[in-house]
Design an enzyme around this catalytic site. Sequence first.
Site, PDB file in Angstrom:
ATOM      1  CD  GLU A  30      -2.974   0.872   2.369  1.00  0.00           C
ATOM      2  OE1 GLU A  30      -3.181   1.986   2.965  1.00  0.00           O
ATOM      3  OE2 GLU A  30      -3.475  -0.419   2.799  1.00  0.00           O
ATOM      4  CG  ASP A  43      -1.903   4.438   2.776  1.00  0.00           C
ATOM      5  OD1 ASP A  43      -1.971   3.995   1.468  1.00  0.00           O
ATOM      6  OD2 ASP A  43      -1.761   3.879   4.238  1.00  0.00           O
ATOM      7  CD  GLU A  49      -4.276   6.910   6.098  1.00  0.00           C
ATOM      8  OE1 GLU A  49      -4.987   6.082   6.438  1.00  0.00           O
ATOM      9  OE2 GLU A  49      -3.390   7.088   6.609  1.00  0.00           O
TER      10      GLU A  49
END
Length: 280
Positions: A95, A97, A99
């Site tokens: 993953e 990310d 955020e």
Amino acid sequence: MMVAIFETFFLLGDAIPDASFDENYNVTWGDNHVLFLNQGREVRLLLDETSGAGFRSKSYFGSGFFQMKIKLPANDSGGLVTAFYLYLNTSVHDELDFEFLGNRPGKSITLQTNIFTNGVGNREKRFNLWFDPSTDFHYYQILWNHHQIVFFVDDIPIRVFKNNIIKGVGYPNRTMQIVVSLWDGSNWATDGGRIKADYSKGPFEAHFQDFNIHGCRSPLTEPNKKCFSEDYWWNSKKYWVLNSYQQKAYEHVKKKHMIYNYCTDGIGVRNPNHYRECFG
């Protein structure tokens, strides 16, 4: 205020048509909290006490340059999480990310980046940006090739993760999907979960534009072995390292805007087998 100190590095071409949402993405949850504007060239996700919303790319990818223009929820966004990331969660979890952790009015929204490779995450690096990301659209970008992963904000590099097999560092090299969502992270996102989403100030809105995808499509069942070929522009030697202008901008961001680094708070030291990239 951040000053642009390097030339634009990504020449994607004016001839590339502006893709509509439906060409490359599907809504995956919160259907009645998704609004389409400008003939599908802008999407608005809503969050209220009943639901948030999210969407994903129709295809999976094995490398590429992934970007989206985002305008975050305004005013009181404490407890909210707006996310844009690449994701694989099969037998092994990879993953990459972005955020965005909301905050109370007058306080900075935090941009958190994270990397999972071979199922190991907790590689958070957090930043206070040099602008208010809720007042206008900005580009958030991930370059992923076989040499490096670079997170950019408006073409400015803020994080680099190198493929360093010699040091035994894990590296995401499996097919991933693009995921976008707006959701309630009140249990952790703002001030360690002490600040909750205030739905009396809602519904909250996050806006998204630019649904073009510059990636090597790679089915989950039959990974495309050509995804790290230099036939794709993002894999060419020019993109194996930062150029001198980018390096200078990157050092500036680390010095002035990074507020948390997993490598320096003890996580990497306590777990050297998982976080070898933190040493040397």
